[in-house]
Design an enzyme around this catalytic site. Structure first.
Site, short mmCIF file in Angstrom:
data_model
loop_
_atom_site.label_atom_id
_atom_site.label_comp_id
_atom_site.label_asym_id
_atom_site.label_seq_id
_atom_site.Cartn_x
_atom_site.Cartn_y
_atom_site.Cartn_z
N SER A 28 -0.61 -1.47 -12.49
CA SER A 28 -0.81 -0.87 -11.17
C SER A 28 -1.19 0.60 -11.28
O SER A 28 -1.52 1.22 -10.26
CB SER A 28 0.47 -0.99 -10.34
OG SER A 28 1.54 -0.30 -10.98
N HIS A 56 -4.88 -6.87 -10.32
CA HIS A 56 -3.65 -6.27 -9.83
C HIS A 56 -3.07 -7.03 -8.64
O HIS A 56 -3.60 -6.98 -7.54
CB HIS A 56 -3.91 -4.80 -9.43
CG HIS A 56 -2.70 -4.10 -8.93
ND1 HIS A 56 -2.74 -3.12 -7.96
CD2 HIS A 56 -1.38 -4.24 -9.23
CE1 HIS A 56 -1.53 -2.69 -7.71
NE2 HIS A 56 -0.67 -3.37 -8.46
N GLU A 109 -6.29 -6.82 -6.35
CA GLU A 109 -7.37 -5.88 -6.63
C GLU A 109 -8.04 -6.29 -7.94
O GLU A 109 -7.36 -6.39 -8.97
CB GLU A 109 -6.83 -4.45 -6.77
CG GLU A 109 -6.33 -3.84 -5.47
CD GLU A 109 -5.77 -2.43 -5.67
OE1 GLU A 109 -6.05 -1.57 -4.84
OE2 GLU A 109 -5.03 -2.23 -6.67
N ASN A 140 -2.61 1.68 -4.03
CA ASN A 140 -1.55 2.62 -4.46
C ASN A 140 -2.00 4.07 -4.32
O ASN A 140 -1.18 4.96 -4.12
CB ASN A 140 -1.13 2.32 -5.89
CG ASN A 140 -0.19 1.11 -5.94
OD1 ASN A 140 0.28 0.65 -4.90
ND2 ASN A 140 0.05 0.60 -7.13
#
Length: 659
Positions: A119, A140, A152, A191
């Site tokens: 991540s 991800h 992702e 993120n």
């Protein structure tokens, strides 16, 4: 390349869940970890998860059949030797990953694809440990993968298009919502936005712009995020202040000093206050304390203070070609469970207001992260200031809605309005109501449409009003929202074309009231209707107290409202709420049958008979609706509503005090 066998490296929280998803989707799976006891725990978690899904009807296949596709091993070679796809889900330690990748490459096939679930680490940097860099990619998943559908797909510098295509096909088979991260940037997309927004909250705290409770309250209730940003950092995984601190330090190294951790993150991390697991984080959890974020504590906190910097980060991602506006919004919807897309929120707030806030922050604090991105500046200079101008990050107008999908079957002369906010059970907010009104206007003007069907996307018809409107603590906001609902539902009643509510799933509160305003109701056997507002300290405010009485009589209406009893499909038919009931697999067929019969009828006569029936029976209805709206204002800002909503959010029984 067709993937048949998947190897998952790491049997922790993410690894075992990814393996379970792959097995459910039909892949042969091998899970590898360093100890047998870790693998045994993972296998038992998968087994119990499958049994739970099977019991609740979410899993059609026998549990034993799914489990037969899962093998475990502690041996890397046997795990990867004949795997088509290898997904790494081990701890976020660069050296550890480098050792594992080099070992994997010794034993895996030359054409195998290696994906990492990292991540935070650079995909390109990780690929440097491999010889076949073109077959390495970021994949991800979000925690927990069975609930959070986003993935992702992250491109490294050397990742080939064939590799992207293969993992994309696998992701589709896993029923994932996919966004492409076309450049390997710190934090990827989701993120990057989440951590920087949390850091902004901490900066606002440090600068005295709000308290922990005030900022969390504004985020949780007014913005509608699942949790306050500080609350989330204290509770996620027992506390994740250390994780965000390390990520922010990584941002500082890669993006510049302006992205450094805000002082509250640094102080808490260095003091070992990592969240609930350590007894203290942003909140005090010592001696079994519980914390609830007060509903109206954040009524005066400026939401733009957090929204504008987050939008600036999103604009940076767009400018650099990392992701599109659509992908960014999908990312926060399905990866962070936001109530709506970040850039849609920006368009609603107005990009000129976003730009002004960034300029003010930059002027006051001089931090580079506040310097307005050229994408925002250009949009404002071109007059594309958001929804109010018809264009911002997105375009707005007929058929270009955020919450509504409109389609027309011109052969059958039926117009469909689909309530399209499934991640929030199609809950209605002011923009949503405006879009329903606009869609009704569009379909009313279209001569090819003779009947309109309103139904819900996903499992729900409509969950009613979005509770974020109650957090402002302002009676005028509540009254304005109430008026929008009345305007929308009256439009349905007075429209020149018949409107059918196709109730495909739960219709709660305002969703039930929307259905009551329609001319006919077709109800799926799996649907349930309810007016549970009294649980929250308020009462039905969009015609439920009036239209339900007209349809079922005073006694049954009081039973539904005062006792808050849900009404299933059979009872809805018995009471006269449902005109037709259908089994779920025959539901849309029945809806279409009813709509076609209406569409075949005489349009002028339908128009007139609707008016005659409405105006000929509305004397008491109009008075009642006025009284309902006027009385609603009296409870809109009561303490009981605050207590009711707060109790609902924290899943406890409310303690109403009558004030």
């Amino acid at each position: 390349m067709e993937v048949r066998k998947v190897a998952v490296l790491g049997a922790g929280a993410m690894g075992h869940a990814i393996a379970e998803l792959c097995a459910i989707s039909g892949y042969e799976v091998v899970i590898r970890d360093i100890k047998e006891e870790i693998l045994e725990r993972a296998y038992e978690k998968i087994k119990s998860g499958l049994e739970r899904d099977r019991k609740k009807g979410r899993l059609k296949e026998e549990v034993s059949s799914v489990l037969s596709r899962i093998k475990t091993t502690t041996d890397v070679a046997s795990a990867v030797k004949d795997a088509d796809l290898i997904i790494e889900a081990i701890p976020e330690i660069l050296d550890l990953k480098s050792q594992v990748f080099q070992e994997v490459e010794k034993y895996c096939r030359d054409d195998a694809i290696i994906a990492t679930n990292t991540s935070s680490l650079s995909i390109t940097q990780l690929s440097e440990f491999l010889n076949k860099k073109d077959r390495f990619v970021g994949l991800h998943f979000f925690n927990p993968p069975k609930i959070m559908r986003l993935v992702e797909i992250v491109y490294g510098k050397y990742t080939s298009e064939e590799t992207i295509k293969t993992v994309e096909e696998v992701s589709k088979k896993l029923n994932r919502v996919i966004i492409h991260v076309r450049k390997d940037v710190p934090g990827f997309v989701v993120n990057r936005i989440f951590v920087t927004m949390a850091n902004e909250a901490a900066w606002a705290l440090e600068n005295g712009e709000g308290t922990v409770e005030e900022i969390d309250s504004a985020v949780k209730y007014r913005m509608g995020l699942p949790m306050g940003l500080f609350e989330l950092h204290d509770l996620l995984g027992g506390g994740c202040i250390d994780v965000s601190y390390h990520v922010l330090e990584y941002y500082r190294e890669t993006l510049g000093e302006s992205y450094r951790p805000a002082p509250p993150f640094e102080r808490l991390f260095k003091a070992g206050h990592l969240g609930k697991k350590s007894g203290k984080g942003f909140y005090d959890w010592g001696e079994g304390k519980t914390n609830e974020v007060p509903l109206r504590a954040g009524k005066d906190f400026d939401i733009l203070r957090l929204l504008a910097p987050a939008v600036n980060e999103a604009a940076w991602l767009i400018e650099k070609g990392v992701a599109t506006p659509e992908e960014i919004d999908l990312g926060v919807l399905y990866g962070l469970n936001y109530p709506r897309g970040l850039l849609r929120m920006a368009d609603d707030a107005g990009l000129d207001a976003i730009l002004k806030k960034l300029e003010d922050l930059y002027s006051e604090y001089g931090e580079e992260r506040y310097r307005p991105n050229p994408v925002i500046v250009r949009l404002v200079e071109e007059g594309k200031t958001g929804r109010k101008s018809g264009e911002g990050f997105f375009k707005y107008g007929p058929f270009m809605y955020e919450f509504v999908r409109v389609s027309i079957d011109r052969e059958k002369r039926i117009g469909f309005i689909k309530l399209n906010r499934p991640q929030r059970a199609n809950a209605l907010n002011p923009t949503f109501l405006d879009e329903i009104c606009s869609a009704l206007d569009v379909l009313e003007r279209d001569d090819d449409v003779r009947c309109i069907v309103i139904t819900g996307e996903g499992r729900n018809f409509c969950a009613g009003a979005d509770m974020s409107v109650f957090a402002s603590g302002k009676a005028e906001d509540m009254l304005e929202f109430s008026e929008k609902g009345h305007k929308t539902f009256t439009k349905i009643e007075t429209l020149s074309k018949p409107v059918i509510a196709a109730i495909n799933g739960p219709a709660m509160g305002g969703g039930f009231e929307l259905a009551l305003a329609c001319d006919l109701r077709v109800v799926s056997k799996k649907a349930v209707l309810a007016l549970p507002e009294l649980n929250l300290g308020l009462f039905p405010g969009w015609g439920g107290t009036q239209r339900l009485v007209h349809i079922v009589g005073m006694s049954r209406a009081k039973q539904a409202i005062l006792m808050r009893e849900p009404v299933d499909a059979d009872r809805a038919y018995e009471w006269g709420i449902a005109n037709y009931v259908a089994e779920p697999d025959e539901f849309m067929e029945k809806v279409t049958e009813v709509a076609e019969k209406i569409a075949d009828g005489p349009p002028l006569a339908y128009k007139l008979v609707k008016k005659v029936m409405y105006y000929g029976n509305q004397d008491h209805l109009r008075t009642g609706l006025y009284l309902e709206a006027a009385s609603g204002g009296n409870v809109a800002v009561s303490e009981d509503i605050a207590e009711g909503i707060q109790a609902f959010m924290y899943r406890r029984k409310p303690n109403f005090r009558g004030r």
